[in-house]
Scaffold this motif. Structure first.
Motif, PDB file in Angstrom:
ATOM      1  N   THR A  46       0.852  -1.188   0.000  1.00 55.86           N
ATOM      2  CA  THR A  46       0.000   0.000   0.000  1.00 55.86           C
ATOM      3  C   THR A  46       0.886   1.237   0.000  1.00 55.86           C
ATOM      4  O   THR A  46       1.804   1.352   0.808  1.00 55.86           O
ATOM      5  CB  THR A  46      -0.928   0.009   1.226  1.00 55.86           C
ATOM      6  N   TYR A  47       0.602   2.129  -0.931  1.00 57.68           N
ATOM      7  CA  TYR A  47       1.420   3.327  -1.109  1.00 57.68           C
ATOM      8  C   TYR A  47       0.657   4.588  -0.721  1.00 57.68           C
ATOM      9  O   TYR A  47      -0.546   4.677  -0.923  1.00 57.68           O
ATOM     10  CB  TYR A  47       1.803   3.500  -2.580  1.00 57.68           C
ATOM     11  N   PHE A  48       1.369   5.552  -0.181  1.00 56.53           N
ATOM     12  CA  PHE A  48       0.844   6.917  -0.166  1.00 56.53           C
ATOM     13  C   PHE A  48       1.894   7.811  -0.818  1.00 56.53           C
ATOM     14  O   PHE A  48       3.000   7.372  -1.100  1.00 56.53           O
ATOM     15  CB  PHE A  48       0.435   7.370   1.242  1.00 56.53           C
ATOM     16  N   SER A  76      -3.144  10.053   5.086  1.00 52.98           N
ATOM     17  CA  SER A  76      -2.968   9.041   4.045  1.00 52.98           C
ATOM     18  C   SER A  76      -2.085   7.893   4.528  1.00 52.98           C
ATOM     19  O   SER A  76      -2.352   6.726   4.226  1.00 52.98           O
ATOM     20  CB  SER A  76      -2.372   9.663   2.789  1.00 52.98           C
ATOM     21  N   SER A  77      -1.052   8.225   5.290  1.00 51.48           N
ATOM     22  CA  SER A  77      -0.170   7.158   5.761  1.00 51.48           C
ATOM     23  C   SER A  77      -0.906   6.306   6.798  1.00 51.48           C
ATOM     24  O   SER A  77      -0.728   5.090   6.853  1.00 51.48           O
ATOM     25  CB  SER A  77       1.126   7.725   6.339  1.00 51.48           C
ATOM     26  N   ALA A  99      -3.142   4.051   4.903  1.00 48.86           N
ATOM     27  CA  ALA A  99      -2.327   3.000   4.282  1.00 48.86           C
ATOM     28  C   ALA A  99      -1.987   1.906   5.299  1.00 48.86           C
ATOM     29  O   ALA A  99      -2.055   0.717   4.992  1.00 48.86           O
ATOM     30  CB  ALA A  99      -1.056   3.602   3.691  1.00 48.86           C
ATOM     31  N   GLN A 124      -3.144  -1.903   4.729  1.00 49.78           N
ATOM     32  CA  GLN A 124      -2.098  -2.912   4.590  1.00 49.78           C
ATOM     33  C   GLN A 124      -2.227  -3.970   5.687  1.00 49.78           C
ATOM     34  O   GLN A 124      -2.058  -5.157   5.439  1.00 49.78           O
ATOM     35  CB  GLN A 124      -0.719  -2.254   4.629  1.00 49.78           C
ATOM     36  N   ILE A 153       3.955  -0.579   4.134  1.00 48.00           N
ATOM     37  CA  ILE A 153       3.473   0.604   3.446  1.00 48.00           C
ATOM     38  C   ILE A 153       4.667   1.356   2.865  1.00 48.00           C
ATOM     39  O   ILE A 153       5.760   1.338   3.405  1.00 48.00           O
ATOM     40  CB  ILE A 153       2.611   1.519   4.347  1.00 48.00           C
ATOM     41  N   GLN A 191       6.092   4.740   0.159  1.00 51.99           N
ATOM     42  CA  GLN A 191       5.828   6.069  -0.408  1.00 51.99           C
ATOM     43  C   GLN A 191       6.395   6.147  -1.811  1.00 51.99           C
ATOM     44  O   GLN A 191       7.495   5.651  -2.066  1.00 51.99           O
ATOM     45  CB  GLN A 191       6.506   7.145   0.437  1.00 51.99           C
ATOM     46  N   ILE A 232      -4.769   6.692  -1.083  1.00 54.59           N
ATOM     47  CA  ILE A 232      -3.758   5.631  -1.148  1.00 54.59           C
ATOM     48  C   ILE A 232      -3.852   4.908  -2.485  1.00 54.59           C
ATOM     49  O   ILE A 232      -4.858   5.002  -3.182  1.00 54.59           O
ATOM     50  CB  ILE A 232      -3.919   4.588  -0.007  1.00 54.59           C
ATOM     51  N   VAL A 257      -3.269   0.986  -3.767  1.00 53.61           N
ATOM     52  CA  VAL A 257      -3.039  -0.373  -3.292  1.00 53.61           C
ATOM     53  C   VAL A 257      -2.606  -1.260  -4.447  1.00 53.61           C
ATOM     54  O   VAL A 257      -3.280  -1.325  -5.471  1.00 53.61           O
ATOM     55  CB  VAL A 257      -4.325  -0.960  -2.663  1.00 53.61           C
TER      56      VAL A 257
END
Lengths: 412, 196
Positions: free
Chosen positions: A278-280, A331-332, A335, A339, A353, A355, A369, A371
């Motif tokens: 999972t990215y932010f 957002s984090s 995430a 996740q 997670i 970035q 986010i 995913v």
């Protein structure tokens, strides 16, 4: 003797000619050093207030309404000068030119945020005509509810900008409400199935396409969320079509999204790469930008609250381009939850997670986010991604993550 | 005699005027700084030729490739001919495209061509790649990140004067390689993708 005098005269004449040319070349345009000038004039009539912006060359511009300002953004210019005549207007308070790292902003401040405008433009020579009109009965400044602050999309695409123009000035709720049953405090979740149309995304060994998997999972997530009747769901696409990346952010902002979740399937050169991620957003900020962003992080709060402030700071406008920067913390957190759920439910290898500077997230003005459900380039995971069961499990995990997040941020 | 003296004097004044004129012309012609970038990138080739004629000294650089085990970028040493920054940076990217010599994995699609590379005076490296770099079928987030940061990190790591890297495709700005990583802003290096 006479000969010398003649020579002198010739030299002096040459010098005068030459210096004249230099000042001509440096002072006014030609080649790299030319600084375009825009002329602005304002005229009040009984109908509306007309602002005429003209410049010699063809200028590329965007229009945005933001609270009590109308902002014309001129991109990709090395310099720009403003020439304006003194004016008195019943609608316009001031007109100023500001500079951001990538653009020049002509900021037209009005006496009230409740105005509408129309625009028409002509190329070569460039002329932009704006007609501003106050809504009836709003001559004096009012304190308005936060609801009516339009979350205009911070996007660059021209097509998108048209839609902004059309909506500007309308109360946001009238244009954007999905239906009569929407409660005022109902959260809106925007689901973004990655890729689509000719943009197929990554491709698996068995020929599975990322764009199909993302849409399938997104539809399942939509069903799952709507089953609870708690949230409103908007999809950036619900069929196999191309949707531009900034358009996806615009969908979120136009719908006043509370959450944005972009669904993808991962790809790598490594066939054995596996697991969900999972990215932010991470910012590829230059020094100047990071200073500005630091300012916003330290003065945090919701972006729209800041935009509602009375002393509207020009700097804040610049941020529309990177709206997501104000929501990095949330957002984090989102995430993390998503996740965590993915790891628990799917027993996929935890890739944690992460970035990254993802285009689709930069303009989104809410927690957002991206995913990566699993690796489509991994044969085992590709098989899983094709199965309905796995897709439903993923949807369930995503839903669990969103719920956890909302529980944390719900006000009692 | 008197006539001669005044003639000399006038000649001298004339000379001074001519010198001033010459200086003005020079300032006018070479004063524009922005044009300099272009000149530098053009002269790059010439410098290299001159260097080869004299003596080739080699220089060690570190390239970052993908590891199949952990999915992180790992270093690999390489020797390139010592030259000006543009040529050296060019050599680094070309070696990245050529691929690793040890057990690591290539990141950039092998049929990609480096079209142009130049470094501006304020430390921004423009890397212009051919369109093949966008035509990979492994472009998920991970695949794209690996391509972008193997280039960005390899350049920033080897050349102190390179602070940021901007990727162009076929000479133009492009939104992304395959729908994920934003190419519209220059990249700062991100060493978190490199194995420790």
């Amino acid at each position: 003797m006479k000969r010398f005098i003649k020579l002198y005269l010739a030299i002096i004449a040459a010098l005068i000619l030459f210096s004249g040319q230099v000042s001509h070349l440096t002072g006014a345009p030609a080649g790299a050093k030319a600084i375009p000038v825009i002329k602005v004039s304002v005229e009040d009539s009984s109908e509306a207030t007309r602002v005429r912006i003209s410049g010699g060359s063809n200028l590329d511009y965007n229009l945005k309404k933001s609270s009590e300002s109308l902002v014309v953004t001129f991109r990709a210019l090395s310099g720009l000068k403003l020439e304006k005549n003194a004016f008195t207007s019943q609608v316009i308070k001031s007109i100023d030119l500001a500079k951001s790292p990538e653009a020049y902003l002509l900021i037209i401040k009005t006496i009230s945020p409740d105005f509408s405008y129309t625009s028409s433009a002509r190329k070569n020579p460039f002329e932009l005509n704006l007609n501003l009109k106050l809504k009836s009965g709003t001559a004096a400044r009012e304190t308005k509810p936060a609801e009516t602050v339009p979350k205009n999309p911070p996007v660059k695409g021209k097509e998108v900008d048209r839609s902004v123009v059309n909506q500007a000035g309308e109360p946001a709720s009238r244009v954007l409400d999905a239906g009569p049953f929407r409660k005022k405090d109902m959260k809106t979740i925007v689901i973004d199935p990655g890729h689509g149309g000719i943009e197929i995304g990554a491709k698996g060994n068995y020929g599975t396409l990322e764009k199909d998997v993302t849409l399938a999972v997104a539809k399942k997530l939509k069903e799952r969320i709507e089953g609870e009747l708690k949230y409103r769901v908007v999809m950036t696409r619900d069929s196999d079509v191309v949707v531009a990346l900034d358009r996806r952010a615009a969908v979120a902002n136009n719908n006043k999204a509370d959450l944005f979740i972009s669904i993808h399937a991962n790809g790598s050169r490594r066939n054995n790469a596996r697991g969900s991620e999972t990215y932010f957003l991470s910012l590829n900020a230059t020094d100047e930008e990071s200073r500005r962003l630091a300012y916003f992080e330290n003065n945090s709060g919701e972006l729209e609250n800041r935009l509602g402030e009375q002393d509207f700071d020009d700097l804040k406008l610049i941020l529309w381009d990177m709206a997501q920067s104000a929501y990095l913390k949330q957002s984090s957190q989102l995430a993390e939850f998503v996740q965590g759920q993915l790891n628990q439910l799917l027993n996929t290898q935890n890739r944690g997670i992460k970035q990254a500077p993802f285009k689709v997230l930069t303009g989104v003005a809410c927690p957002a986010i991206l995913v990566e459900v699993a690796f489509i380039t991994n044969p085992d995971e590709e098989k899983k991604l094709r199965s309905e069961e796995f897709q439903s499990q993923v949807a369930e995990a995503l839903f669990g993550g969103l719920n956890e997040y909302f529980r944390l941020y719900e006000k009692p | 005699m008197k006539k001669n003296k005044s003639k000399n004097k006038k000649l001298r004044i004339l000379l001074v005027l001519l010198v001033i004129l010459a200086v003005l012309v020079m300032v006018f012609l070479f004063g524009s700084r922005k044009e300099k970038i272009k000149h530098e990138s053009h002269s790059a080739g010439a410098d290299q030729v001159a260097g080869k004629k004299a003596e080739i000294t080699m220089k060690q650089v570190t390239l970052f490739f993908l590891s199949d085990n952990d999915g992180l970028l790992h270093p690999e040493e390489r020797e390139i001919p010592e030259s000006d920054i543009n040529s050296e940076a060019r050599a680094v990217v070309e070696e990245l495209i050529r691929g690793p010599q040890t057990g690591l994995m290539a990141v950039i699609p092998g049929n990609t061509r480096l079209r142009q590379l130049f470094v501006t005076t304020d430390g921004l490296a423009y890397v212009d790649l051919s369109r093949q770099v966008t035509e990979a079928n492994f472009y998920g987030s991970s695949g794209e990140m690996a391509v972008v940061y193997s280039i960005v990190d390899s350049l920033a790591y080897n050349f102190k004067s390179i602070k940021k890297v901007s990727l162009l495709i076929e000479g133009n700005e492009r939104e992304t390689l395959g729908g994920h990583v934003d190419l519209s802003n220059p990249f700062l290096p991100d060493y978190s993708l490199i194995a420790r």
